[in-house]
Design a protein around this motif. Sequence first.
Motif, PDB file in Angstrom:
ATOM      1  N   THR A   1     -19.268  21.732  33.102  1.00 44.16           N
ATOM      2  CA  THR A   1     -19.025  20.324  33.413  1.00 44.16           C
ATOM      3  C   THR A   1     -19.148  19.429  32.190  1.00 44.16           C
ATOM      4  OG1 THR A   1     -21.371  20.033  33.951  1.00 44.16           O
ATOM      5  CG2 THR A   1     -19.880  20.611  35.765  1.00 44.16           C
ATOM      6  N   ALA A   2     -18.881  19.935  30.999  1.00 40.42           N
ATOM      7  CA  ALA A   2     -19.078  19.128  29.791  1.00 40.42           C
ATOM      8  C   ALA A   2     -18.217  17.870  29.808  1.00 40.42           C
ATOM      9  CB  ALA A   2     -18.764  19.960  28.552  1.00 40.42           C
ATOM     10  N   ALA A   3     -16.957  18.004  30.209  1.00 38.64           N
ATOM     11  CA  ALA A   3     -16.078  16.833  30.218  1.00 38.64           C
ATOM     12  C   ALA A   3     -16.537  15.814  31.240  1.00 38.64           C
ATOM     13  CB  ALA A   3     -14.643  17.266  30.517  1.00 38.64           C
ATOM     14  N   ALA A   4     -16.939  16.295  32.420  1.00 40.19           N
ATOM     15  CA  ALA A   4     -17.396  15.376  33.461  1.00 40.19           C
ATOM     16  C   ALA A   4     -18.666  14.660  33.036  1.00 40.19           C
ATOM     17  CB  ALA A   4     -17.625  16.138  34.758  1.00 40.19           C
ATOM     18  N   ILE A   5     -19.551  15.376  32.362  1.00 44.35           N
ATOM     19  CA  ILE A   5     -20.787  14.754  31.892  1.00 44.35           C
ATOM     20  C   ILE A   5     -20.479  13.667  30.868  1.00 44.35           C
ATOM     21  CG2 ILE A   5     -22.881  15.185  30.545  1.00 44.35           C
ATOM     22  CD1 ILE A   5     -23.121  17.846  32.000  1.00 44.35           C
ATOM     23  N   SER A   6     -19.490  13.920  30.007  1.00 39.05           N
ATOM     24  CA  SER A   6     -19.094  12.906  29.032  1.00 39.05           C
ATOM     25  C   SER A   6     -18.594  11.650  29.730  1.00 39.05           C
ATOM     26  CB  SER A   6     -18.001  13.469  28.117  1.00 39.05           C
ATOM     27  OG  SER A   6     -17.539  12.481  27.230  1.00 39.05           O
ATOM     28  N   THR A   7     -17.817  11.827  30.803  1.00 33.09           N
ATOM     29  CA  THR A   7     -17.337  10.678  31.579  1.00 33.09           C
ATOM     30  C   THR A   7     -18.499   9.906  32.173  1.00 33.09           C
ATOM     31  OG1 THR A   7     -15.272  11.797  32.104  1.00 33.09           O
ATOM     32  CG2 THR A   7     -15.936   9.993  33.561  1.00 33.09           C
ATOM     33  N   ARG A   8     -19.492  10.626  32.677  1.00 35.10           N
ATOM     34  CA  ARG A   8     -20.636   9.962  33.288  1.00 35.10           C
ATOM     35  C   ARG A   8     -21.471   9.220  32.262  1.00 35.10           C
ATOM     36  NH1 ARG A   8     -18.603  13.097  36.708  1.00 35.10           N
ATOM     37  NH2 ARG A   8     -19.007  12.889  38.924  1.00 35.10           N
ATOM     38  N   ARG A   9     -21.521   9.708  31.057  1.00 34.10           N
ATOM     39  CA  ARG A   9     -22.234   8.967  30.013  1.00 34.10           C
ATOM     40  C   ARG A   9     -21.589   7.604  29.780  1.00 34.10           C
ATOM     41  NH1 ARG A   9     -22.985  14.160  26.100  1.00 34.10           N
ATOM     42  NH2 ARG A   9     -25.035  14.843  26.881  1.00 34.10           N
ATOM     43  N   ARG A  10     -20.249   7.592  29.794  1.00 32.97           N
ATOM     44  CA  ARG A  10     -19.566   6.306  29.637  1.00 32.97           C
ATOM     45  C   ARG A  10     -19.828   5.405  30.839  1.00 32.97           C
ATOM     46  NH1 ARG A  10     -15.470   9.866  28.013  1.00 32.97           N
ATOM     47  NH2 ARG A  10     -14.334   9.539  29.975  1.00 32.97           N
ATOM     48  N   ALA A  11     -19.844   6.000  32.018  1.00 33.58           N
ATOM     49  CA  ALA A  11     -20.065   5.207  33.227  1.00 33.58           C
ATOM     50  C   ALA A  11     -21.469   4.616  33.264  1.00 33.58           C
ATOM     51  CB  ALA A  11     -19.833   6.069  34.465  1.00 33.58           C
ATOM     52  N   LEU A  12     -22.414   5.267  32.618  1.00 37.05           N
ATOM     53  CA  LEU A  12     -23.787   4.768  32.623  1.00 37.05           C
ATOM     54  C   LEU A  12     -23.922   3.399  31.972  1.00 37.05           C
ATOM     55  CD1 LEU A  12     -26.093   7.826  31.873  1.00 37.05           C
ATOM     56  CD2 LEU A  12     -26.179   6.324  33.844  1.00 37.05           C
ATOM     57  N   ALA A  13     -22.936   3.014  31.195  1.00 36.26           N
ATOM     58  CA  ALA A  13     -23.003   1.707  30.540  1.00 36.26           C
ATOM     59  C   ALA A  13     -23.114   0.581  31.549  1.00 36.26           C
ATOM     60  CB  ALA A  13     -21.773   1.505  29.657  1.00 36.26           C
ATOM     61  N   ALA A  14     -22.610   0.790  32.766  1.00 37.73           N
ATOM     62  CA  ALA A  14     -22.658  -0.252  33.792  1.00 37.73           C
ATOM     63  C   ALA A  14     -23.950  -0.222  34.599  1.00 37.73           C
ATOM     64  CB  ALA A  14     -21.465  -0.098  34.737  1.00 37.73           C
ATOM     65  N   VAL A  15     -24.783   0.805  34.385  1.00 39.33           N
ATOM     66  CA  VAL A  15     -25.995   0.971  35.183  1.00 39.33           C
ATOM     67  C   VAL A  15     -27.199   0.424  34.425  1.00 39.33           C
ATOM     68  CG1 VAL A  15     -27.507   2.648  36.330  1.00 39.33           C
ATOM     69  CG2 VAL A  15     -25.026   3.033  36.265  1.00 39.33           C
ATOM     70  N   PRO A  16     -27.960  -0.474  35.039  1.00 39.44           N
ATOM     71  CA  PRO A  16     -29.172  -0.964  34.374  1.00 39.44           C
ATOM     72  C   PRO A  16     -30.115   0.186  34.040  1.00 39.44           C
ATOM     73  CG  PRO A  16     -28.686  -2.271  36.330  1.00 39.44           C
ATOM     74  CD  PRO A  16     -27.775  -1.093  36.363  1.00 39.44           C
ATOM     75  N   ARG A  17     -30.838   0.036  32.952  1.00 42.03           N
ATOM     76  CA  ARG A  17     -31.708   1.113  32.495  1.00 42.03           C
ATOM     77  C   ARG A  17     -32.704   1.548  33.574  1.00 42.03           C
ATOM     78  NH1 ARG A  17     -31.416   4.476  27.900  1.00 42.03           N
ATOM     79  NH2 ARG A  17     -33.364   5.646  27.907  1.00 42.03           N
ATOM     80  N   GLU A  18     -33.209   0.600  34.359  1.00 37.28           N
ATOM     81  CA  GLU A  18     -34.211   0.961  35.364  1.00 37.28           C
ATOM     82  C   GLU A  18     -33.639   1.820  36.486  1.00 37.28           C
ATOM     83  OE1 GLU A  18     -36.016  -1.970  37.777  1.00 37.28           O
ATOM     84  OE2 GLU A  18     -34.142  -2.915  38.402  1.00 37.28           O
ATOM     85  N   LEU A  19     -32.304   1.879  36.573  1.00 37.36           N
ATOM     86  CA  LEU A  19     -31.673   2.676  37.629  1.00 37.36           C
ATOM     87  C   LEU A  19     -31.119   4.007  37.109  1.00 37.36           C
ATOM     88  CD1 LEU A  19     -29.825  -0.006  39.788  1.00 37.36           C
ATOM     89  CD2 LEU A  19     -32.181   0.823  39.917  1.00 37.36           C
ATOM     90  N   TRP A  20     -31.386   4.326  35.853  1.00 39.23           N
ATOM     91  CA  TRP A  20     -30.944   5.618  35.341  1.00 39.23           C
ATOM     92  C   TRP A  20     -31.737   6.731  36.011  1.00 39.23           C
ATOM     93  CZ3 TRP A  20     -29.686   5.852  29.413  1.00 39.23           C
ATOM     94  CH2 TRP A  20     -28.652   4.944  29.131  1.00 39.23           C
ATOM     95  N   HIS A  21     -31.043   7.830  36.278  1.00 32.77           N
ATOM     96  CA  HIS A  21     -31.664   9.001  36.894  1.00 32.77           C
ATOM     97  C   HIS A  21     -30.868  10.227  36.441  1.00 32.77           C
ATOM     98  CE1 HIS A  21     -32.892  11.880  40.006  1.00 32.77           C
ATOM     99  NE2 HIS A  21     -33.935  11.109  40.207  1.00 32.77           N
ATOM    100  N   PRO A  22     -31.517  11.381  36.259  1.00 36.12           N
ATOM    101  CA  PRO A  22     -30.788  12.570  35.786  1.00 36.12           C
ATOM    102  C   PRO A  22     -29.561  12.932  36.609  1.00 36.12           C
ATOM    103  CG  PRO A  22     -33.144  12.964  35.648  1.00 36.12           C
ATOM    104  CD  PRO A  22     -32.971  11.628  36.332  1.00 36.12           C
ATOM    105  N   VAL A  23     -29.556  12.656  37.907  1.00 35.31           N
ATOM    106  CA  VAL A  23     -28.404  13.059  38.721  1.00 35.31           C
ATOM    107  C   VAL A  23     -27.138  12.299  38.331  1.00 35.31           C
ATOM    108  CG1 VAL A  23     -29.847  13.678  40.685  1.00 35.31           C
ATOM    109  CG2 VAL A  23     -28.824  11.414  40.597  1.00 35.31           C
ATOM    110  N   LEU A  24     -27.274  11.191  37.624  1.00 33.69           N
ATOM    111  CA  LEU A  24     -26.091  10.425  37.247  1.00 33.69           C
ATOM    112  C   LEU A  24     -25.220  11.165  36.242  1.00 33.69           C
ATOM    113  CD1 LEU A  24     -27.590   6.825  36.927  1.00 33.69           C
ATOM    114  CD2 LEU A  24     -26.457   7.883  38.879  1.00 33.69           C
ATOM    115  N   TYR A  25     -25.787  12.138  35.557  1.00 34.61           N
ATOM    116  CA  TYR A  25     -25.014  12.908  34.597  1.00 34.61           C
ATOM    117  C   TYR A  25     -24.263  14.076  35.238  1.00 34.61           C
ATOM    118  CZ  TYR A  25     -27.454  10.516  30.802  1.00 34.61           C
ATOM    119  OH  TYR A  25     -27.931   9.563  29.938  1.00 34.61           O
TER     120      TYR A  25
END
Length: 341
Positions: free
Chosen positions: A18-42
């Motif tokens: 899932t390397a490509a999908a994980i890369s996409t999720r890293r970009r998507a994390l930009a919209a998520v506040p830091r306090e709402l980060w969680h490992p499942v988001l990757y």
Amino acid sequence: MTLRRVLGGLGAAAALGTAAAISTRRRALAAVPRELWHPVLYLPLSFGNPVTLAVARRLVPLAGAAVRPGVRVERRTLPATTDDLPVEVLIYQASGASGRAPRAALLWIHGGGTVMGAARQENTWCSRVADELGALVVSVDYRLAPENPYPAALDDCFGALRWLHASAAALAIDPSRIAVGGESAGGGLAAAVVQRAHDSEVPVRFQLLVYPMLDDRTALRADPPDSAIHTWTPGSNRFAWTSYLGRPPRDRDDRPYIAAARRRNLAGLPPAWIGVGDLDLFHDEDVDYARRLNEAGVACELRLEPGMYHGADALLDGEAPSMTAFRTAALDALRAALAKP
């Protein structure tokens, strides 16, 4: 309202290749506040096939959350009637509450896309409502799709509501103060149950809809931007709706109460609270339903949570202040609605 173990287990199962999908999720994390980060988001979570569904269903029993001290839980099988099959429910009440004057009640419907989940996964939330509001809470173990497509889940939940009314005296509840609520797919079922109750003249005081799954036509639309792919994806949504409907979603479906957003006339429904995050796949359908309720003369409070993805409160309640506040707002709305006139 917990997804922690289920999401974590499914994420582990989906992590290979899932390397490509994980890369996409890293970009998507930009919209998520830091306090709402969680490992499942990757992780590229998906409930789009029988294998991942089977994994999720095995994990659900592990996801049962703790019951609050001082709250009793009883499992009961509601008897079959002319209109309803037997249905399993969990009943929550604060110790000593059964002898009190008639109290309010909440019929709660768990999430899981209508294809997974169980009443016990809502232990924390349901026992909190029973403890803090002194209400009787009934959580429904409705039949799951695809083995039991529409209208099985709807019938089970509506049957439980009818049982609450018929048993009001025995349960020491006030039939004029019964609310119906749920989260995700449970929120969508709750909205449909409320519509059916209105048409059947079964009183409901309030509807509490937590990021509800209201509109099967969302599965027909183009995939949303990366910011809306967290935890509940378009692929999962298509699989879930296809399972529940018994066929792929289509532009027109005239079956009654098939999806709450399809109802044209919302006038006369009970007041509502709808909470959803702006990164949730259900954001647009939830905001639109809230708007339509208000335009129809139904009081509806919409809580729109910035940076919140689907199920973030389940993952981070007690850890992220915004998610604690989100759940507290839902509880406060329910408390105000069920207060005596």
